[in-house]
Design a protein around this motif. Structure first.
Motif, short mmCIF file in Angstrom:
data_model
loop_
_atom_site.label_atom_id
_atom_site.label_comp_id
_atom_site.label_asym_id
_atom_site.label_seq_id
_atom_site.Cartn_x
_atom_site.Cartn_y
_atom_site.Cartn_z
N TRP A 333 0.83 -1.21 0.00
CA TRP A 333 0.00 0.00 0.00
C TRP A 333 0.87 1.26 0.00
N LEU A 334 1.97 1.22 0.75
CA LEU A 334 2.85 2.38 0.80
C LEU A 334 3.57 2.61 -0.54
N LEU A 335 3.86 1.52 -1.26
CA LEU A 335 4.61 1.63 -2.51
C LEU A 335 3.72 1.69 -3.76
N ARG A 336 2.40 1.71 -3.57
CA ARG A 336 1.49 1.53 -4.70
C ARG A 336 1.62 2.62 -5.76
N LYS A 337 2.10 3.80 -5.41
CA LYS A 337 2.21 4.91 -6.36
C LYS A 337 3.58 4.99 -7.02
N THR A 338 4.47 4.08 -6.66
CA THR A 338 5.85 4.18 -7.14
C THR A 338 6.08 3.40 -8.42
N TRP A 339 7.17 3.76 -9.11
CA TRP A 339 7.59 3.02 -10.31
C TRP A 339 7.93 1.58 -9.96
N LEU A 340 8.54 1.37 -8.80
CA LEU A 340 8.96 0.03 -8.40
C LEU A 340 7.77 -0.91 -8.30
N TYR A 341 6.65 -0.40 -7.72
CA TYR A 341 5.50 -1.29 -7.56
C TYR A 341 4.91 -1.66 -8.92
N ARG A 342 4.89 -0.72 -9.85
CA ARG A 342 4.39 -1.03 -11.19
C ARG A 342 5.26 -2.10 -11.85
N GLN A 343 6.57 -2.03 -11.63
CA GLN A 343 7.46 -3.04 -12.20
C GLN A 343 7.23 -4.41 -11.56
N VAL A 344 7.04 -4.42 -10.25
CA VAL A 344 6.77 -5.68 -9.56
C VAL A 344 5.46 -6.28 -10.07
N LEU A 345 4.46 -5.42 -10.27
CA LEU A 345 3.17 -5.91 -10.71
C LEU A 345 3.23 -6.47 -12.12
N THR A 346 3.87 -5.77 -13.04
CA THR A 346 3.88 -6.21 -14.44
C THR A 346 5.04 -7.14 -14.75
N VAL A 347 6.27 -6.62 -14.61
CA VAL A 347 7.44 -7.43 -14.93
C VAL A 347 7.59 -8.59 -13.95
N GLY A 348 7.32 -8.32 -12.66
CA GLY A 348 7.40 -9.37 -11.66
C GLY A 348 6.40 -10.48 -11.93
#
Length: 372
Positions: A333-348
């Motif tokens: 929830w804390l990282l949901r707005k970051t680039w890292l979370y988008r990468q984890v969601l898609t690329v991960g």
């Protein structure tokens, strides 16, 4: 380029992941007066790694190769098992060796006997150090019958020596041992963890994955629905399989678990479930329950002891899951707005799907590509 590096890093991190079932041995003791009869089922793959059974190095074990190493197997195993009563050591003597099949492959069956000094023991102290120097995750699952009562215990490098009261069985300790085993089982079950995380990753985002949730409360309820559905489903099939009411081939169960990881991960890239992740969690949870059941079913407990062990194991699995969720949700929830979370969601998610594809090939074809 960054996405490619991210995939390579995640695949490298997951590459040593084991197949679902960890290393276990099954030790059964029957106490008749001062006599103890034992049977110890040890995976041939573990023995081959420890002392070498494959004489010609072709990767396939034959009965002649195993029989030629019977003396070495007995010596290796019995040096790592000690029995003692209150009056002294109960010397172990190998009787015969056979081969049997468990849900995860072939096992050497070592039958032995012991005579305890001073008559029938009131307590039996057991020391277990099998593979302690080779595999810190190995566990020995004990079943002991005495006076019409059955008890169980679990040995690992952290608890290699235990004293079992034959006169007054400690049911609470038995329950606690299986709670601990259930927690450990979910934490080293990489396929279960990746399946659960794949379903949880979108929880902090709206269904369209374009905007953030309004708050942590909405994300919590979304996670609660997914975890509850998964829990209910695998509890049903774990119980049915452990009680031998339903039985499915282990190879196909493990293959279906790998397929469920693929679909859960791809759902984060394509709307396969279209907002019905709790339904998917329930459907696939039914399959995962059969995977959880393999440990208890292989132990061969009678109904009374099985129910207590089953309940403890299931409670442990749920505690393990909740620990994962408790660690995941606030960070996500804390990282949901970051680039890292988008990468984890898609690329991960893509990386998880690729690794699970390899698992699926391994399990369907019964080969090893990345699994240890």
């Amino acid at each position: 380029m960054k996405r490619c590096l991210f995939i390579l890093f995640l695949c490298a991190w997951l590459s040593p992941a084991q197949a679902h079932k960890p290393s276990d041995s099954y030790l059964s003791l029957a106490v008749h007066g001062q006599q103890v009869e034992g049977q110890w089922d040890i995976a041939l793959r573990d023995l081959d790694f420890a002392i070498g059974l494959d004489g010609n190095g072709d990767g396939a074990l034959t009965w002649d190769e195993i029989r030629a190493r019977h003396a070495a197997i007995a010596a290796y195993a019995l040096q790592r098992l000690q029995l003692a009563s209150d009056q002294g050591v109960c010397p172990l003597q190998a009787i015969e060796q056979l081969v049997d099949s468990h849900t995860d492959g072939a096992y050497n069956v070592l039958r032995f006997q012991a005579t305890c000094p001073g008559g029938a023991p009131a307590n039996l102290t057991i020391g277990y150090t099998l593979f302690a120097d080779l595999d810190p995750q190995h566990k020995g699952l004990l079943k002991i019958d005495s006076g019409g009562a059955t008890q169980t215990a679990i040995f690992d490098p952290d608890s290699p020596r235990q004293t079992i009261s034959l006169a007054a069985p400690d049911r609470l300790a038995q329950f606690g041992a299986y709670v601990k085993h259930g927690i450990w089982h979910i934490w080293i079950g990489y396929d279960h963890i990746l399946f659960l995380l794949s379903l949880l990753l979108p929880a902090v985002l709206l269904p369209g994955l374009r905007e953030q949730q309004q708050g942590l409360k909405a994300a919590f309820y979304d996670v609660l629905k997914v975890v509850t559905a998964f829990t209910l489903a695998h509890s049903i099939t774990l119980s049915l399989a452990s009680l031998s009411l339903v039985s499915l081939p282990s190879r196909w169960v493990e293959s279906a678990i790998a397929a469920s990881v693929i679909l859960a991960a791809l759902n984060n890239l394509l709307p396969l479930f279209r907002g019905k992740r709790p339904v998917a969690a329930f459907a696939f949870g039914l399959i995962h329950g059969f995977g959880f059941a393999s440990v208890l079913r292989d132990l061969g407990l009678p109904q009374g002891s099985l129910l207590a062990s089953l309940l403890g194991f299931n409670v442990g699995v749920e505690i393990g899951q909740l620990a994962i969720v408790a660690a995941f949700l606030p960070v996500a929830w804390l990282l949901r707005k970051t680039w890292l979370y988008r990468q984890v969601l898609t690329v991960g998610s893509l990386a998880i799907a690729l690794v699970a594809c390899v698992w699926l090939v391994e399990r369907v074809a019964d080969i090893k590509l990345i699994s240890a």
